[in-house]
Write a protein that holds these residues in place. Structure first.
Motif, short mmCIF file in Angstrom:
data_model
loop_
_atom_site.label_atom_id
_atom_site.label_comp_id
_atom_site.label_asym_id
_atom_site.label_seq_id
_atom_site.Cartn_x
_atom_site.Cartn_y
_atom_site.Cartn_z
N GLY A 198 0.83 -1.20 0.00
CA GLY A 198 0.00 0.00 0.00
C GLY A 198 0.86 1.25 0.00
O GLY A 198 2.06 1.19 0.30
N TYR A 199 0.26 2.36 -0.31
CA TYR A 199 1.02 3.60 -0.45
C TYR A 199 1.61 4.07 0.89
O TYR A 199 2.79 4.43 0.97
CB TYR A 199 0.12 4.69 -1.02
N GLU A 200 0.82 4.06 1.94
CA GLU A 200 1.27 4.62 3.21
C GLU A 200 2.40 3.80 3.83
O GLU A 200 3.36 4.35 4.37
CB GLU A 200 0.08 4.71 4.19
N ARG A 201 2.30 2.47 3.79
CA ARG A 201 3.31 1.63 4.45
C ARG A 201 4.58 1.45 3.63
O ARG A 201 5.64 1.15 4.15
CB ARG A 201 2.71 0.27 4.80
N ALA A 202 4.47 1.61 2.33
CA ALA A 202 5.66 1.48 1.48
C ALA A 202 6.63 2.61 1.78
O ALA A 202 6.24 3.75 2.00
CB ALA A 202 5.25 1.52 0.00
N SER A 203 7.91 2.28 1.81
CA SER A 203 8.92 3.30 2.14
C SER A 203 10.06 3.27 1.14
O SER A 203 10.34 2.26 0.50
CB SER A 203 9.47 3.07 3.55
N MET A 204 10.75 4.39 1.05
CA MET A 204 11.92 4.46 0.18
C MET A 204 13.03 3.56 0.72
O MET A 204 13.83 3.03 -0.03
CB MET A 204 12.39 5.92 0.07
N ASN A 205 13.07 3.38 2.04
CA ASN A 205 14.06 2.48 2.64
C ASN A 205 13.88 1.06 2.13
O ASN A 205 14.84 0.39 1.74
CB ASN A 205 13.93 2.49 4.17
N GLU A 206 12.63 0.59 2.18
CA GLU A 206 12.34 -0.77 1.73
C GLU A 206 12.63 -0.92 0.25
O GLU A 206 13.16 -1.95 -0.19
CB GLU A 206 10.88 -1.10 2.02
N LEU A 207 12.30 0.09 -0.52
CA LEU A 207 12.55 0.02 -1.96
C LEU A 207 14.05 -0.05 -2.24
O LEU A 207 14.50 -0.82 -3.10
CB LEU A 207 11.94 1.24 -2.66
N ALA A 208 14.83 0.74 -1.50
CA ALA A 208 16.28 0.72 -1.68
C ALA A 208 16.85 -0.66 -1.36
O ALA A 208 17.75 -1.17 -2.05
CB ALA A 208 16.94 1.78 -0.79
N LYS A 209 16.32 -1.31 -0.31
CA LYS A 209 16.76 -2.66 0.05
C LYS A 209 16.50 -3.64 -1.09
O LYS A 209 17.33 -4.47 -1.43
CB LYS A 209 16.04 -3.14 1.31
N ARG A 210 15.31 -3.55 -1.67
CA ARG A 210 14.94 -4.48 -2.72
C ARG A 210 15.77 -4.27 -3.98
O ARG A 210 16.06 -5.23 -4.71
CB ARG A 210 13.45 -4.32 -3.06
#
Length: 204
Positions: free
Chosen positions: A24-36
């Motif tokens: 979802g939009y609210e829980r998604a973070s740039m941190n998590e995206l960077a990890k992936r």
């Protein structure tokens, strides 16, 4: 100087689309995206200054680019001799093809519906595509009114009414667990029906 590439940008948008769908939009973070992606947040921000801009890119790539393309064709100079009905038929088919065959686009629509009540996602979605379609349809209808093809009325309201007719038969797909793709023939039939109903009500 950091070098940006189109391939890297596309990879970020693709990974972000998956992340937004999962969290979802609210829980998604740039941190998590960077990890992936196996990179840093600094790299992400070099491409997208904010999560909002990244989400707008996801929306445009997977859910609204077809609207932009279809809307652009409405006032194409080479299409001046095309009838209003033909322009609306082409626009409607382009719009419905994506909404009835692309699972990622449908997932984005569902995500927007689910998040709109408690975030800015709904308006981000609207600004990334639908608003442009409404405005260009309104200009087309205003010209048609001036030329005596359509009865006088508020062009923007007419645009919204036409879009509602186009999507009337497929809105249920957003709420279905599985939505099988529709054939091109069925898309043409649905669009043709919507165009006929619109012209019957708004045409002269």
């Amino acid at each position: 100087m950091k070098v940006r590439t189109e391939a890297r940008r596309e990879a970020i948008v693709e990974a972000a689309a998956q992340l937004f769908q999962e969290m979802g939009y609210e829980r998604a973070s740039m941190n998590e995206l960077a990890k992936r992606l196996g990179g840093s947040k600094a790299t992400l921000y070099n491409y997208f200054p904010s999560k909002e801009e990244l989400f707008s890119a996801v929306i445009r790539t997977y859910a609204t680019q077809h609207l932009t393309d279809a809307a652009s064709a409405l006032n194409d100079a080479v299409a001046k001799s095309v009838t209003l009905e033909e322009k609306l038929q082409h626009f409607g088919e382009q719009m419905l093809k994506v909404m009835t065959t692309d699972n990622t686009a449908l997932a984005v629509y569902r995500m927007v519906v689910g998040e709109a009540g408690h975030s800015d996602m709904g308006m981000l979605f609207y600004e990334a595509g639908p608003r442009e379609s409404v405005e260009k349809l309104a200009r087309l209808f205003s010209s048609a009114m001036d030329n005596g093809i359509l009865r006088l009325g508020d062009p923007q309201i007419r645009a919204l009414q036409f879009l509602s007719l186009i999507t009337a038969e497929i809105e249920i797909r957003i709420f279905q667990r599985t939505a099988p793709p529709l054939s091109e023939k069925r898309v043409r039939e649905m669009t043709s029906c919507a165009v006929r109903m619109f012209m019957a009500g708004a045409g002269k």
